[in-house]
Design a protein around this motif. Sequence first.
Motif, short mmCIF file in Angstrom:
data_model
loop_
_atom_site.label_atom_id
_atom_site.label_comp_id
_atom_site.label_asym_id
_atom_site.label_seq_id
_atom_site.Cartn_x
_atom_site.Cartn_y
_atom_site.Cartn_z
N GLU A 44 -64.89 117.00 42.92
CA GLU A 44 -63.99 117.33 44.02
C GLU A 44 -62.96 116.22 44.21
OE1 GLU A 44 -67.04 120.03 46.74
OE2 GLU A 44 -66.28 118.11 47.48
N ARG A 45 -61.87 116.61 44.84
CA ARG A 45 -60.83 115.64 45.15
C ARG A 45 -61.37 114.65 46.17
NH1 ARG A 45 -54.93 118.16 45.01
NH2 ARG A 45 -55.87 118.79 43.03
N GLU A 46 -61.14 113.37 45.92
CA GLU A 46 -61.73 112.30 46.71
C GLU A 46 -60.66 111.55 47.49
OE1 GLU A 46 -64.34 108.22 45.77
OE2 GLU A 46 -63.03 109.10 44.26
N PHE A 47 -60.93 111.29 48.76
CA PHE A 47 -60.02 110.51 49.59
C PHE A 47 -59.96 109.06 49.10
CE2 PHE A 47 -57.78 109.06 53.22
CZ PHE A 47 -58.37 107.86 53.61
N VAL A 48 -58.75 108.51 49.05
CA VAL A 48 -58.57 107.13 48.65
C VAL A 48 -58.04 106.30 49.81
CG1 VAL A 48 -57.31 105.57 47.11
CG2 VAL A 48 -58.15 107.77 46.24
N ALA A 49 -56.92 106.73 50.38
CA ALA A 49 -56.29 105.96 51.46
C ALA A 49 -55.30 106.85 52.18
CB ALA A 49 -55.58 104.73 50.90
N ALA A 50 -55.01 106.50 53.43
CA ALA A 50 -54.05 107.26 54.21
C ALA A 50 -53.30 106.34 55.14
CB ALA A 50 -54.76 108.35 55.02
N TRP A 53 -48.21 107.88 59.99
CA TRP A 53 -46.79 107.55 59.85
C TRP A 53 -46.18 106.99 61.13
CZ3 TRP A 53 -45.46 107.25 55.03
CH2 TRP A 53 -44.13 106.98 54.71
N ASN A 54 -46.67 107.36 62.28
CA ASN A 54 -45.98 106.93 63.50
C ASN A 54 -46.11 105.44 63.75
OD1 ASN A 54 -48.67 106.92 64.23
ND2 ASN A 54 -48.31 107.69 66.28
N ASP A 55 -47.19 104.82 63.30
CA ASP A 55 -47.36 103.40 63.54
C ASP A 55 -47.76 102.61 62.30
OD1 ASP A 55 -50.64 103.58 65.20
OD2 ASP A 55 -49.96 104.17 63.21
N GLY A 56 -47.91 103.29 61.18
CA GLY A 56 -48.24 102.59 59.94
C GLY A 56 -49.68 102.18 59.78
N HIS A 57 -50.54 102.65 60.69
CA HIS A 57 -51.96 102.29 60.57
C HIS A 57 -52.53 102.89 59.29
CE1 HIS A 57 -55.68 100.75 62.32
NE2 HIS A 57 -56.27 101.79 61.75
N THR A 58 -53.33 102.10 58.60
CA THR A 58 -53.87 102.54 57.31
C THR A 58 -55.38 102.69 57.33
OG1 THR A 58 -53.88 100.23 56.59
CG2 THR A 58 -51.97 101.56 55.95
N TYR A 59 -55.85 103.55 56.46
CA TYR A 59 -57.27 103.83 56.32
C TYR A 59 -57.60 103.83 54.83
CZ TYR A 59 -56.29 105.79 60.92
OH TYR A 59 -55.86 105.98 62.21
N TYR A 60 -58.79 103.35 54.50
CA TYR A 60 -59.19 103.25 53.11
C TYR A 60 -60.61 103.74 52.91
CZ TYR A 60 -55.15 100.17 52.81
OH TYR A 60 -53.89 99.65 52.88
N ALA A 61 -60.85 104.32 51.74
CA ALA A 61 -62.22 104.62 51.35
C ALA A 61 -62.94 103.30 51.08
CB ALA A 61 -62.23 105.49 50.10
N ASP A 62 -64.22 103.27 51.33
CA ASP A 62 -64.99 102.04 51.11
C ASP A 62 -64.88 101.56 49.67
OD1 ASP A 62 -67.73 102.93 53.35
OD2 ASP A 62 -65.78 102.01 53.74
N ALA A 105 -59.94 112.98 63.02
CA ALA A 105 -61.21 113.55 62.58
C ALA A 105 -61.14 114.17 61.19
CB ALA A 105 -61.67 114.61 63.59
N THR A 106 -59.92 114.41 60.70
CA THR A 106 -59.82 115.20 59.47
C THR A 106 -58.98 114.57 58.37
OG1 THR A 106 -57.92 116.42 60.33
CG2 THR A 106 -60.10 117.36 60.76
N TYR A 107 -58.44 113.40 58.57
CA TYR A 107 -57.49 112.87 57.59
C TYR A 107 -58.13 112.62 56.22
CZ TYR A 107 -59.41 108.22 58.45
OH TYR A 107 -60.25 107.14 58.57
N ARG A 108 -59.45 112.55 56.14
CA ARG A 108 -60.11 112.36 54.85
C ARG A 108 -60.37 113.67 54.12
NH1 ARG A 108 -62.95 107.22 54.33
NH2 ARG A 108 -62.44 105.92 56.13
#
Length: 126
Positions: A44-50, A53-62, A105-108
């Motif tokens: 399956e397609r795997e989340f890497v990072a997101a 856009w409004n504030d540039g906050h970033t999220y990463y897979a472990d 809740a859903t960005y991943r």
Amino acid sequence: QVQLVESGGGLVQAGGSLRLSCAASEGIYTKYAVAWFRQVPGKEREFVAAIRWNDGHTYYADSVKDRFTLSRDNAKNTMYLQMNSLKPEDTAVYFCAADRLYNSATYRNPNVYDYWGQGTQVTVSS
């Protein structure tokens, strides 16, 4: 209709670096989330990072935290993924995606994203 174009993939040795780019055809609005996913055949397609856009906050897979870094250039409607200390298990097709309405809740979840690029291959040799 936003069009996303990825570039920057290629072949690199383990421990090396690549920078992926995702260029949008029009403005990315402040409510968007823009993300990178990756996929290998049969999985399956795997989340890497997101990036929110409004504030540039970033999220990463472990699995990529502390090795990959997201950044953006608002003027160019472009997002970048700097990938360092690459490992063979990072080998995949990397996709850029945009969700018109960021949701914590859903960005991943790849199913919530509205727009996708065509993907760029990243191959890391051991």
